[in-house]
Design an enzyme around this catalytic site. Structure first.
Site, PDB file in Angstrom:
ATOM      1  N   TYR A   1       0.852  -1.206   0.000  1.00  0.00           N
ATOM      2  CA  TYR A   1       0.000   0.000   0.000  1.00  0.00           C
ATOM      3  C   TYR A   1       0.886   1.255   0.000  1.00  0.00           C
ATOM      4  CZ  TYR A   1      -4.335   2.628   0.696  1.00  0.00           C
ATOM      5  OH  TYR A   1      -5.406   3.482   0.550  1.00  0.00           O
TER       6      TYR A   1
ATOM      7  N   LYS B   1      -3.020   8.458   3.008  1.00  0.00           N
ATOM      8  CA  LYS B   1      -4.259   8.282   3.798  1.00  0.00           C
ATOM      9  C   LYS B   1      -4.052   8.772   5.243  1.00  0.00           C
ATOM     10  CE  LYS B   1      -7.235   6.340   0.848  1.00  0.00           C
ATOM     11  NZ  LYS B   1      -8.341   7.161   0.254  1.00  0.00           N
TER      12      LYS B   1
ATOM     13  N   THR C   1     -13.232  -2.970  -6.165  1.00  0.00           N
ATOM     14  CA  THR C   1     -13.579  -1.857  -7.060  1.00  0.00           C
ATOM     15  C   THR C   1     -12.514  -1.734  -8.139  1.00  0.00           C
ATOM     16  OG1 THR C   1     -12.304  -0.241  -5.809  1.00  0.00           O
ATOM     17  CG2 THR C   1     -14.584  -0.583  -5.113  1.00  0.00           C
TER      18      THR C   1
HETATM   19  O1  0WE Z   1      -6.921   3.084  -1.622  1.00  0.00           O
HETATM   20  C1  0WE Z   1      -6.934   2.045  -2.236  1.00  0.00           C
HETATM   21  C2  0WE Z   1      -6.419   2.006  -3.681  1.00  0.00           C
HETATM   22  C3  0WE Z   1      -6.231   3.344  -4.296  1.00  0.00           C
HETATM   23  C4  0WE Z   1      -5.392   3.325  -5.542  1.00  0.00           C
HETATM   24  C5  0WE Z   1      -5.467   2.327  -6.485  1.00  0.00           C
HETATM   25  C6  0WE Z   1      -4.685   2.391  -7.621  1.00  0.00           C
HETATM   26  C7  0WE Z   1      -4.671   1.294  -8.670  1.00  0.00           C
HETATM   27  C8  0WE Z   1      -4.252   1.807 -10.028  1.00  0.00           C
HETATM   28  C9  0WE Z   1      -4.525   4.378  -5.751  1.00  0.00           C
HETATM   29  N1  0WE Z   1      -3.749   4.462  -6.853  1.00  0.00           N
HETATM   30  C10 0WE Z   1      -3.824   3.504  -7.785  1.00  0.00           C
HETATM   31  N2  0WE Z   1      -3.032   3.631  -8.887  1.00  0.00           N
HETATM   32  C11 0WE Z   1      -3.147   2.823  -9.966  1.00  0.00           C
HETATM   33  O2  0WE Z   1      -2.368   2.947 -10.938  1.00  0.00           O
HETATM   34  N3  0WE Z   1      -7.370   0.900  -1.627  1.00  0.00           N
HETATM   35  C12 0WE Z   1      -7.757   0.944  -0.239  1.00  0.00           C
HETATM   36  C13 0WE Z   1      -7.428  -0.405  -2.297  1.00  0.00           C
HETATM   37  C14 0WE Z   1      -6.124  -1.091  -2.078  1.00  0.00           C
HETATM   38  O3  0WE Z   1      -5.041  -0.782  -2.834  1.00  0.00           O
HETATM   39  C15 0WE Z   1      -3.982  -1.531  -2.367  1.00  0.00           C
HETATM   40  C16 0WE Z   1      -4.409  -2.312  -1.300  1.00  0.00           C
HETATM   41  C17 0WE Z   1      -5.781  -2.035  -1.104  1.00  0.00           C
HETATM   42  C18 0WE Z   1      -6.678  -2.607  -0.066  1.00  0.00           C
HETATM   43  C19 0WE Z   1      -2.668  -1.585  -2.816  1.00  0.00           C
HETATM   44  C20 0WE Z   1      -1.780  -2.428  -2.190  1.00  0.00           C
HETATM   45  C21 0WE Z   1      -2.190  -3.192  -1.127  1.00  0.00           C
HETATM   46  C22 0WE Z   1      -3.501  -3.154  -0.662  1.00  0.00           C
END
Ligand code: 0WE
Length: 256
Positions: free
Chosen positions: A156, A163, A194
């Site tokens: 993450y 965050k 999502t």
């Molecule tokens: O906040 C998030 C994800 C937000 C996000 C997702 C992406 C994917 C595509 C931000 N930036 C990007 N950039 C991209 O290019 N989450 C809470 C979902 C999430 O994302 C993770 C998680 C979880 C849960 C990434 C790594 C590990 C766990």
């Protein structure tokens, strides 16, 4: 009688029907709120128009890149013209460059760090500042967070740091806006399948981990995030501000 009858709101972060923003928007609308929507980039325009259009052909739907001050100014000028005031704002927007979510946190470059914080955290400050003058009768601002703000979730990475900034910003905004009866809170959701979660390697294992370890033996459903969003927006949340509410099957309380 809905708990949000007569409320006017704006929703940032709908990408498609699986978006958390869409789940919360549907709940707000079902409880009687009238909503405006923004979308990020032409590529999401048709999706958002198709979804938000179900609330009536006159639904206000605008493009908004939250990293552009002029976009934010235009959006709130249009909301001011059409609604005259505002009660609700949903921030469900985050982005970090994909490479920053794959390698080690220590290798986060300056540009990826800046982008993640600009899109995912500063945007809440900018949107709140633009919304506040329209929230003359008080308001409720809700932002989406994740446990990676508080504890290390492998991969993450910089999103966790962004965050953490979003959650701290929520507290400082709550302090500034409290005297105007504007509340600011975060919902920290368990993992939800999502668009933002797609392509994250090990996402299904993460869901399984919640099913094994969370007290409720599951993560959350989109409609449960909707219900919490409505609670925070309604009089039920009238004395709640500056908080991070976990909607995660209880996962966050566990030490092991
Ligand atoms: O906040 C998030 C994800 C937000 C996000 C997702 C992406 C994917 C595509 C931000 N930036 C990007 N950039 C991209 O290019 N989450 C809470 C979902 C999430 O994302 C993770 C998680 C979880 C849960 C990434 C790594 C590990 C766990």
């Amino acid at each position: 009688m809905g708990s949000l009858d007569g409320k006017l709101g704006i929703v940032f972060g709908v990408a498609n029907k699986r978006s958390i923003a869409w789940a919360i928007a549907q709940s707000w609308a079902k409880e009687g709120a009238k909503l405006a929507f923004t979308y990020q980039g032409e590529r999401l325009k048709d999706n958002v128009e198709e979804l938000a259009g179900t609330f009536g052909a006159d639904t206000l739907i605008m493009p908004c890149d939250v990293t552009k001050d002029e976009d934010i100014a235009r959006v709130f000028a249009e909301v001011g013209q059409k609604f005259g005031k505002l009660h609700l704002l949903l921030h469900s927007v985050a982005f970090a460059p994909k490479a920053a979510l794959e390698g080690d946190f220590i290798n986060t470059d300056r540009e990826a760090f800046k982008i993640a914080h600009d899109v995912s955290a500063y945007s809440l400050v900018a949107l709140s500042r633009a919304a506040a003058p329209l929230m003359t009768g008080g308001g409720s601002i809700v932002a989406m967070s994740y446990y990676g703000a508080e504890k290390v979730v492998p991969h993450y990475n910089v999103m966790g740091v962004a965050k953490a900034s979003l959650e701290a910003s929520t507290r400082y905004l709550a302090y500034d806006l409290g005297p105007k009866k504007i509340r600011v809170n975060c919902i920290s959701a368990g993992p939800v399948n999502t668009l933002a979660a797609r392509g994250i390697s090990g996402f299904m294992e993460m869901i399984k981990h919640y099913e094994a370890h969370a007290p409720l033996k599951r993560t959350c459903l989109p409609e449960e995030l909707g219900a919490t969003g409505t609670f925070l927006a309604s009089d039920g949340g009238a004395a709640i501000t500056g908080q991070v509410i976990y909607v995660d099957g209880g996962y966050q309380i566990m030490g092991m």
